[in-house]
Design an enzyme around this catalytic site. Structure first.
Site, short mmCIF file in Angstrom:
data_model
loop_
_atom_site.label_atom_id
_atom_site.label_comp_id
_atom_site.label_asym_id
_atom_site.label_seq_id
_atom_site.Cartn_x
_atom_site.Cartn_y
_atom_site.Cartn_z
N ALA A 64 0.60 -1.25 0.34
CA ALA A 64 -0.26 0.47 0.07
C ALA A 64 0.80 1.60 0.37
CB ALA A 64 -0.94 -0.07 1.19
N GLY A 109 0.52 -5.27 0.90
CA GLY A 109 -0.73 -5.12 -0.33
C GLY A 109 -0.12 -5.93 -1.27
N GLU A 112 -0.96 -9.50 -1.17
CA GLU A 112 -2.59 -9.43 0.15
C GLU A 112 -3.17 -9.64 -1.47
OE1 GLU A 112 -2.68 -6.27 2.35
OE2 GLU A 112 -3.59 -7.06 4.38
N GLU A 132 4.17 -5.15 7.74
CA GLU A 132 3.58 -4.37 8.22
C GLU A 132 4.19 -3.59 9.68
OE1 GLU A 132 2.39 -6.33 6.24
OE2 GLU A 132 0.55 -5.23 4.62
N1 COA Z 1 4.32 3.02 -1.00
C1 COA Z 1 4.98 4.07 -1.46
N2 COA Z 1 6.08 4.36 -2.20
C2 COA Z 1 7.16 3.13 -1.94
C3 COA Z 1 6.60 2.14 -2.07
C4 COA Z 1 5.41 1.37 -0.64
N3 COA Z 1 5.44 0.63 0.16
N4 COA Z 1 7.82 1.46 -1.92
C5 COA Z 1 8.43 1.74 -2.44
N5 COA Z 1 8.48 2.95 -2.50
C6 COA Z 1 8.67 3.94 -3.95
C7 COA Z 1 9.75 4.39 -2.49
O1 COA Z 1 9.24 5.66 -2.11
C8 COA Z 1 10.64 5.03 -3.70
O2 COA Z 1 10.83 6.31 -4.23
P1 COA Z 1 11.41 8.22 -4.91
O3 COA Z 1 11.97 7.69 -5.58
O4 COA Z 1 9.88 8.89 -5.25
O5 COA Z 1 12.00 7.72 -3.23
C9 COA Z 1 10.46 3.86 -5.24
O6 COA Z 1 8.91 3.63 -4.63
C10 COA Z 1 11.19 2.79 -5.69
O7 COA Z 1 12.12 2.56 -3.91
P2 COA Z 1 13.65 2.33 -3.26
O8 COA Z 1 13.16 2.30 -2.29
O9 COA Z 1 13.63 3.96 -3.82
O10 COA Z 1 13.99 0.69 -3.78
P3 COA Z 1 14.58 -0.07 -2.91
O11 COA Z 1 15.33 -1.10 -4.24
O12 COA Z 1 16.21 0.74 -1.86
O13 COA Z 1 14.00 -0.67 -1.65
C11 COA Z 1 11.66 -2.09 -1.13
C12 COA Z 1 12.46 -1.85 -2.55
C13 COA Z 1 10.77 -2.87 -2.19
C14 COA Z 1 12.45 -3.03 -0.45
C15 COA Z 1 11.86 -0.53 -0.68
O14 COA Z 1 10.70 0.37 -2.00
C16 COA Z 1 10.28 -1.44 -0.07
O15 COA Z 1 10.98 -1.55 1.51
N6 COA Z 1 9.51 -0.72 0.42
C17 COA Z 1 8.38 -0.55 1.65
C18 COA Z 1 7.70 -2.40 1.42
C19 COA Z 1 6.79 -1.89 2.73
O16 COA Z 1 7.01 -1.76 3.60
N7 COA Z 1 5.19 -2.01 2.73
C20 COA Z 1 4.19 -2.30 2.71
C21 COA Z 1 3.42 -0.84 3.24
S1 COA Z 1 2.11 -1.86 3.99
#
Ligand code: COA
Length: 258
Positions: A64, A109, A112, A132
């Site tokens: 999400a 999400g 999910e 989460e």
């Molecule tokens: N919501 C909003 N933005 C998200 C996102 C999310 N769940 N997951 C990734 N993004 C965005 C990042 O903020 C980044 O945006 P920016 O370039 O404007 O800063 C872009 O997507 C790329 O992500 P980034 O984190 O730079 O990539 P990465 O390869 O370093 O890491 C992940 C990848 C998936 C490990 C990391 O993005 C992450 O942990 N995301 C969140 C996962 C999460 O907690 N999901 C559950 C949400 S309830």
């Protein structure tokens, strides 16, 4: 549609989330468009199977949208949870098979969303998780309910409480996905599976989905009665006659969904 694309080729509808710069994170707009897309696909006679995937090399859906989540208060968070659940319920209740083609991160999400699909296939590079708790929340779009039903309570609680990610090989081992392909073969492998499903009796597929989904919520004896009733319904169809005639005549069946 601006954050989702739908391309239908030979009765397979490819639904692709199109926010690769945000790893296809599910914001309000994506959820709205997903809901709208599936409402249309349910009744689209040109579509027999739906495949859901994410644009780009890196992610199926990374969760999400955290930017939106942080703005929620108690009342709006509950509303948001119910709204997301409703979209995923619609997907799960689709009367035609829905495949999740997981091409990278399927987190929160995104995991999910994959859980709401009927079959999950993944590339070797896919990673799954419900992280989460690391944000101080719990999964809110069905993860605490669908994951334990799919992989069992012990493994699900490990994933939900640790927030640790699971690679494709482990996802296959625990039954979170049913097929894994090398990244370069993911699309072809998924398409082959979709074509197999398209060759099966569409009414049979529909009733099989109903039998499994609704039957699992019943005590065994009631579920078995329910299965027998659906089995009986199918025996009245042209498709059954065609399927059996085709087998005996050693030719492919031509199902009409009648
Ligand atoms: N919501 C909003 N933005 C998200 C996102 C999310 N769940 N997951 C990734 N993004 C965005 C990042 O903020 C980044 O945006 P920016 O370039 O404007 O800063 C872009 O997507 C790329 O992500 P980034 O984190 O730079 O990539 P990465 O390869 O370093 O890491 C992940 C990848 C998936 C490990 C990391 O993005 C992450 O942990 N995301 C969140 C996962 C999460 O907690 N999901 C559950 C949400 S309830």
């Amino acid at each position: 549609m601006s954050v989702i694309s739908i391309e239908t080729v030979d009765r397979i509808a490819w639904v692709t989330l199109q926010r690769p710069e945000k790893l296809n994170a599910l914001n309000t707009e994506v959820l709205k468009e997903l809901d709208c897309a599936f409402a249309g696909l349910e009744h689209d006679e040109k579509v027999g199977v739906v495949v859901v995937t994410g644009a780009g090399e890196k992610a199926f859906v990374a969760g999400a949208d955290i930017g939106e989540l942080r703005e929620l208060d108690s009342a709006s968070a509950r509303r948001q949870g119910l709204a997301g659940q409703a979209v995923f319920n619609r997907i799960e209740q689709m009367p035609k098979p829905v495949l999740a083609m997981v091409n990278g991160f399927a987190l929160g999400g995104g995991c999910e969303l994959a859980l709401a699909c009927h079959v999950r296939v993944a590339s070797e590079t896919a990673r799954f998780g419900l992280p989460e708790v690391s944000l101080g929340i719990i999964p809110g779009y069905g993860g605490t309910q669908r994951l334990p039903r799919l992989v069992g309570k012990g493994v699900a609680l490990d994933m939900i409480l640790s927030g640790d990610l699971v690679g494709a090989a482990d996802a296959l081992r625990i039954g979170l996905v049913s097929r894994v392909f090398p990244a370069a073969e993911l699309k072809a492998g998924t398409e082959k599976l979709a074509r197999t499903l398209l060759s099966r009796g569409p009414l049979a597929l529909r009733q099989a989905l109903t039998a499994v989904h609704q039957g699992l919520e019943m005590p065994l004896e009631q579920g078995l009665q329910f299965e027998a009733a659906l089995f009986g319904l199918l025996a009245a169809t042209e498709d059954m006659k065609e399927g059996m005639a085709a087998f005996l005549e050693k030719r492919p069946a031509q199902f009409k969904g009648l």
